[in-house]
Design a protein around this motif. Structure first.
Motif, PDB file in Angstrom:
ATOM      1  N   ALA A 163      43.153  79.540  48.451  1.00 13.77           N
ATOM      2  CA  ALA A 163      43.546  78.676  49.565  1.00 13.77           C
ATOM      3  C   ALA A 163      42.454  78.567  50.628  1.00 13.77           C
ATOM      4  O   ALA A 163      42.241  77.503  51.199  1.00 13.77           O
ATOM      5  CB  ALA A 163      44.837  79.199  50.198  1.00 13.77           C
ATOM      6  N   THR A 164      41.741  79.692  50.892  1.00 12.91           N
ATOM      7  CA  THR A 164      40.777  79.695  51.990  1.00 12.91           C
ATOM      8  C   THR A 164      39.325  79.787  51.541  1.00 12.91           C
ATOM      9  O   THR A 164      38.424  79.491  52.312  1.00 12.91           O
ATOM     10  CB  THR A 164      41.048  80.888  52.925  1.00 12.91           C
ATOM     11  N   GLY A 165      39.099  80.239  50.306  1.00  9.10           N
ATOM     12  CA  GLY A 165      37.739  80.445  49.826  1.00  9.10           C
ATOM     13  C   GLY A 165      37.109  81.715  50.370  1.00  9.10           C
ATOM     14  O   GLY A 165      35.928  81.956  50.182  1.00  9.10           O
ATOM     15  N   ALA A 166      37.902  82.550  51.036  1.00  4.03           N
ATOM     16  CA  ALA A 166      37.381  83.784  51.642  1.00  4.03           C
ATOM     17  C   ALA A 166      37.299  84.904  50.612  1.00  4.03           C
ATOM     18  O   ALA A 166      38.137  84.999  49.714  1.00  4.03           O
ATOM     19  CB  ALA A 166      38.287  84.218  52.791  1.00  4.03           C
ATOM     20  N   VAL A 222      37.591  84.842  45.116  1.00  2.00           N
ATOM     21  CA  VAL A 222      37.893  84.369  46.456  1.00  2.00           C
ATOM     22  C   VAL A 222      39.347  83.939  46.529  1.00  2.00           C
ATOM     23  O   VAL A 222      39.985  83.635  45.517  1.00  2.00           O
ATOM     24  CB  VAL A 222      36.972  83.197  46.861  1.00  2.00           C
ATOM     25  N   ASP A 223      39.863  83.908  47.740  1.00  2.00           N
ATOM     26  CA  ASP A 223      41.216  83.418  47.967  1.00  2.00           C
ATOM     27  C   ASP A 223      41.221  81.922  47.666  1.00  2.00           C
ATOM     28  O   ASP A 223      40.447  81.166  48.256  1.00  2.00           O
ATOM     29  CB  ASP A 223      41.614  83.675  49.426  1.00  2.00           C
TER      30      ASP A 223
END
Length: 100
Positions: free
Chosen positions: A60-63, A57-58
């Protein structure tokens, strides 16, 4: 009997009498494993591999990185599942009566 590390092959019917195969049907597969192919499997890992690539996941965003691209296989080919894996398989033109 059960054998640790065994690979499973399934034959999935991709046609029915109401849906004749043209030979061009495909299926889409997303395979989740605890490590890349050919490495010892650690089921306590916090990592997940999708179709042989580390899924992350990213920070910074958890995406998740989207889209999550599938592997494409001929619909009539056997489904191969590695031991200790999970898979999501879509056969768009299966013609399964229960789905009609």
């Amino acid at each position: 009997g059960w054998r640790s590390g065994a690979e499973v092959k399934l034959s999935v019917g991709a046609t029915s009498p109401a849906h004749e195969s043209t030979g061009s049907e495909v299926r889409y597969e997303w395979h989740l494993t605890a490590g890349p192919e050919g490495t010892p499997v650690d089921l306590t890992t916090h990592q997940t591999w999708l179709n042989g690539a580390l899924l992350s996941v990213d920070p910074a965003t958890g995406a998740l990185p989207l889209p999550l691209e599938p592997q494409t296989q001929p619909a009539s080919a056997p489904v191969e599942l590695a031991a200790t894996s999970a898979a999501f398989i879509v056969i768009p033109n299966a013609g399964a009566e229960a789905c009609m």
